[in-house]
Design a protein around this motif. Sequence first.
Motif, PDB file in Angstrom:
ATOM      1  N   LYS A 223       0.826  -1.205   0.000  1.00 26.75           N
ATOM      2  CA  LYS A 223       0.000   0.000   0.000  1.00 26.75           C
ATOM      3  C   LYS A 223       0.865   1.261   0.000  1.00 26.75           C
ATOM      4  O   LYS A 223       0.528   2.258  -0.657  1.00 26.75           O
ATOM      5  CB  LYS A 223      -0.934  -0.006   1.200  1.00 26.75           C
ATOM      6  N   ALA A 224       1.964   1.215   0.740  1.00 23.22           N
ATOM      7  CA  ALA A 224       2.876   2.362   0.748  1.00 23.22           C
ATOM      8  C   ALA A 224       3.485   2.580  -0.633  1.00 23.22           C
ATOM      9  O   ALA A 224       3.652   3.723  -1.083  1.00 23.22           O
ATOM     10  CB  ALA A 224       3.980   2.159   1.789  1.00 23.22           C
ATOM     11  N   ASN A 225       3.819   1.480  -1.319  1.00 25.04           N
ATOM     12  CA  ASN A 225       4.351   1.583  -2.685  1.00 25.04           C
ATOM     13  C   ASN A 225       3.337   2.238  -3.619  1.00 25.04           C
ATOM     14  O   ASN A 225       3.680   3.106  -4.430  1.00 25.04           O
ATOM     15  CB  ASN A 225       4.719   0.196  -3.220  1.00 25.04           C
ATOM     16  N   LEU A 226       2.076   1.784  -3.508  1.00 28.13           N
ATOM     17  CA  LEU A 226       1.026   2.346  -4.359  1.00 28.13           C
ATOM     18  C   LEU A 226       0.812   3.829  -4.067  1.00 28.13           C
ATOM     19  O   LEU A 226       0.619   4.638  -4.985  1.00 28.13           O
ATOM     20  CB  LEU A 226      -0.282   1.572  -4.156  1.00 28.13           C
ATOM     21  N   LYS A 227       0.835   4.181  -2.783  1.00 36.10           N
ATOM     22  CA  LYS A 227       0.659   5.588  -2.405  1.00 36.10           C
ATOM     23  C   LYS A 227       1.791   6.431  -2.947  1.00 36.10           C
ATOM     24  O   LYS A 227       1.567   7.529  -3.484  1.00 36.10           O
ATOM     25  CB  LYS A 227       0.567   5.709  -0.880  1.00 36.10           C
ATOM     26  N   PHE A 228       3.033   5.926  -2.816  1.00 33.10           N
ATOM     27  CA  PHE A 228       4.186   6.658  -3.333  1.00 33.10           C
ATOM     28  C   PHE A 228       4.076   6.840  -4.842  1.00 33.10           C
ATOM     29  O   PHE A 228       4.325   7.929  -5.375  1.00 33.10           O
ATOM     30  CB  PHE A 228       5.481   5.926  -2.984  1.00 33.10           C
ATOM     31  N   GLU A 229       3.711   5.764  -5.526  1.00 30.40           N
ATOM     32  CA  GLU A 229       3.597   5.830  -6.983  1.00 30.40           C
ATOM     33  C   GLU A 229       2.552   6.858  -7.401  1.00 30.40           C
ATOM     34  O   GLU A 229       2.785   7.661  -8.318  1.00 30.40           O
ATOM     35  CB  GLU A 229       3.222   4.453  -7.527  1.00 30.40           C
ATOM     36  N   LYS A 230       1.401   6.840  -6.743  1.00 27.77           N
ATOM     37  CA  LYS A 230       0.328   7.782  -7.064  1.00 27.77           C
ATOM     38  C   LYS A 230       0.788   9.219  -6.855  1.00 27.77           C
ATOM     39  O   LYS A 230       0.553  10.105  -7.702  1.00 27.77           O
ATOM     40  CB  LYS A 230      -0.893   7.489  -6.193  1.00 27.77           C
ATOM     41  N   ARG A 231       1.449   9.464  -5.731  1.00 29.96           N
ATOM     42  CA  ARG A 231       1.902  10.823  -5.428  1.00 29.96           C
ATOM     43  C   ARG A 231       2.971  11.296  -6.412  1.00 29.96           C
ATOM     44  O   ARG A 231       2.943  12.445  -6.873  1.00 29.96           O
ATOM     45  CB  ARG A 231       2.441  10.887  -3.998  1.00 29.96           C
ATOM     46  N   PHE A 232       3.918  10.402  -6.738  1.00 25.99           N
ATOM     47  CA  PHE A 232       4.999  10.852  -7.618  1.00 25.99           C
ATOM     48  C   PHE A 232       4.487  11.103  -9.025  1.00 25.99           C
ATOM     49  O   PHE A 232       4.976  11.997  -9.721  1.00 25.99           O
ATOM     50  CB  PHE A 232       6.148   9.846  -7.648  1.00 25.99           C
ATOM     51  N   ARG A 233       3.500  10.331  -9.464  1.00 27.96           N
ATOM     52  CA  ARG A 233       2.900  10.605 -10.776  1.00 27.96           C
ATOM     53  C   ARG A 233       2.255  11.992 -10.793  1.00 27.96           C
ATOM     54  O   ARG A 233       2.287  12.692 -11.812  1.00 27.96           O
ATOM     55  CB  ARG A 233       1.870   9.524 -11.117  1.00 27.96           C
ATOM     56  N   GLN A 234       1.675  12.392  -9.667  1.00 28.85           N
ATOM     57  CA  GLN A 234       1.103  13.741  -9.574  1.00 28.85           C
ATOM     58  C   GLN A 234       2.191  14.808  -9.558  1.00 28.85           C
ATOM     59  O   GLN A 234       2.002  15.899 -10.096  1.00 28.85           O
ATOM     60  CB  GLN A 234       0.222  13.847  -8.338  1.00 28.85           C
ATOM     61  N   VAL A 235       3.317  14.487  -8.926  1.00 30.13           N
ATOM     62  CA  VAL A 235       4.460  15.400  -8.967  1.00 30.13           C
ATOM     63  C   VAL A 235       4.923  15.585 -10.408  1.00 30.13           C
ATOM     64  O   VAL A 235       5.194  16.714 -10.859  1.00 30.13           O
ATOM     65  CB  VAL A 235       5.616  14.880  -8.091  1.00 30.13           C
ATOM     66  N   GLU A 236       5.001  14.474 -11.147  1.00 31.31           N
ATOM     67  CA  GLU A 236       5.381  14.559 -12.565  1.00 31.31           C
ATOM     68  C   GLU A 236       4.398  15.415 -13.351  1.00 31.31           C
ATOM     69  O   GLU A 236       4.796  16.208 -14.220  1.00 31.31           O
ATOM     70  CB  GLU A 236       5.453  13.156 -13.162  1.00 31.31           C
ATOM     71  N   ALA A 237       3.115  15.260 -13.032  1.00 30.44           N
ATOM     72  CA  ALA A 237       2.095  16.046 -13.734  1.00 30.44           C
ATOM     73  C   ALA A 237       2.255  17.530 -13.436  1.00 30.44           C
ATOM     74  O   ALA A 237       2.115  18.376 -14.337  1.00 30.44           O
ATOM     75  CB  ALA A 237       0.701  15.571 -13.321  1.00 30.44           C
ATOM     76  N   ARG A 238       2.559  17.881 -12.201  1.00 32.48           N
ATOM     77  CA  ARG A 238       2.759  19.292 -11.839  1.00 32.48           C
ATOM     78  C   ARG A 238       4.006  19.860 -12.515  1.00 32.48           C
ATOM     79  O   ARG A 238       4.032  21.028 -12.890  1.00 32.48           O
ATOM     80  CB  ARG A 238       2.837  19.436 -10.318  1.00 32.48           C
ATOM     81  N   CYS A 239       5.026  19.021 -12.640  1.00 28.32           N
ATOM     82  CA  CYS A 239       6.218  19.471 -13.373  1.00 28.32           C
ATOM     83  C   CYS A 239       5.844  19.786 -14.822  1.00 28.32           C
ATOM     84  O   CYS A 239       6.247  20.817 -15.370  1.00 28.32           O
ATOM     85  CB  CYS A 239       7.300  18.390 -13.338  1.00 28.32           C
ATOM     86  N   ALA A 240       5.079  18.883 -15.430  1.00 29.32           N
ATOM     87  CA  ALA A 240       4.678  19.095 -16.820  1.00 29.32           C
ATOM     88  C   ALA A 240       3.843  20.355 -16.968  1.00 29.32           C
ATOM     89  O   ALA A 240       4.025  21.134 -17.916  1.00 29.32           O
ATOM     90  CB  ALA A 240       3.897  17.878 -17.321  1.00 29.32           C
ATOM     91  N   GLU A 241       2.931  20.592 -16.028  1.00 26.67           N
ATOM     92  CA  GLU A 241       2.098  21.799 -16.072  1.00 26.67           C
ATOM     93  C   GLU A 241       2.934  23.069 -15.935  1.00 26.67           C
ATOM     94  O   GLU A 241       2.565  24.125 -16.465  1.00 26.67           O
ATOM     95  CB  GLU A 241       1.060  21.749 -14.947  1.00 26.67           C
ATOM     96  N   SER A 242       4.056  22.949 -15.231  1.00 28.46           N
ATOM     97  CA  SER A 242       4.942  24.119 -15.019  1.00 28.46           C
ATOM     98  C   SER A 242       6.021  24.230 -16.080  1.00 28.46           C
ATOM     99  O   SER A 242       6.884  25.115 -16.006  1.00 28.46           O
ATOM    100  CB  SER A 242       5.600  24.019 -13.631  1.00 28.46           C
TER     101      SER A 242
END
Length: 267
Positions: A223-242
């Motif tokens: 579950k921690a792996n899944l949570k980390f993966e979900k969060r980092f994908r959102q970090v990647e998305a914010r980088c792309a938006e910026s």
Amino acid sequence: MSHSLPDAPIERLLAIMAALRHPEHGCPWDRKQTLASIVPHTLEEAYEVADAIERNDLAELPGELGDLLFQVVFYARIAEEAGQFDFVEVVNRLNDKLVQRHPHVFAGLQADEATIKANWEQGKAQERADKAQHSALDNVPLNLPALSRSVKLQKRVARVGFDWDSLGPVVEKIVEEIDEVMEEAHQAVLDQARLEEEMGDLLFAVTNLARHLNVNPEQALRKANLKFEKRFRQVEARCAESGLAVDRAGLDQLEAFWQQVKASEKR
């Protein structure tokens, strides 16, 4: 060569398996498999079942459970060809074990949850005794995931009294192991083998804490792996938006985005 298959689901499955293993007309891949060679596939299928459950993907779960069931049928067919046992014996042994371990259901005996658990453990202990085991740690499968095997080893020794009865010493042991890891990490000449050993001790101690808290460490880490993966994908998305490339953003910016993602989850 065509095969006429029965209509009843289980009989149909067994007939399909027999056809796949046919020495002349079967599938070349299925024919060459052995009990040992399909073990990695069984483990993979079990993880895929767990993954579907944790993602609450009920549309996918029946297919994943079918893949896992096929592994059992595969083992039974290989053994049947060798004259060792067949699928019917597998099912019969399971039926007998379930009835024997649940007297509160099948023998009409009244029992509370604690008694049921005690009877279950007593039954398992008797099975190990019947197999002439000489150690409390006999028959803990080597191929289990390391965290799960740690829990099983710890539970086995706890049954004979080798366990702490409070959380304090468990936590103190974790702190002790962290200190030993850091001491090894700060050596002038790094001994990688020794460092790995100390890290193993630390992970074992953390697993022990999870066991004392009735937390499945394997499931918790997944579950921690899944949570980390979900969060980092959102970090990647914010980088792309910026307009930032992730590998050029820098740790400070990535950490800022990470904290934004965490904050958005709380809202």
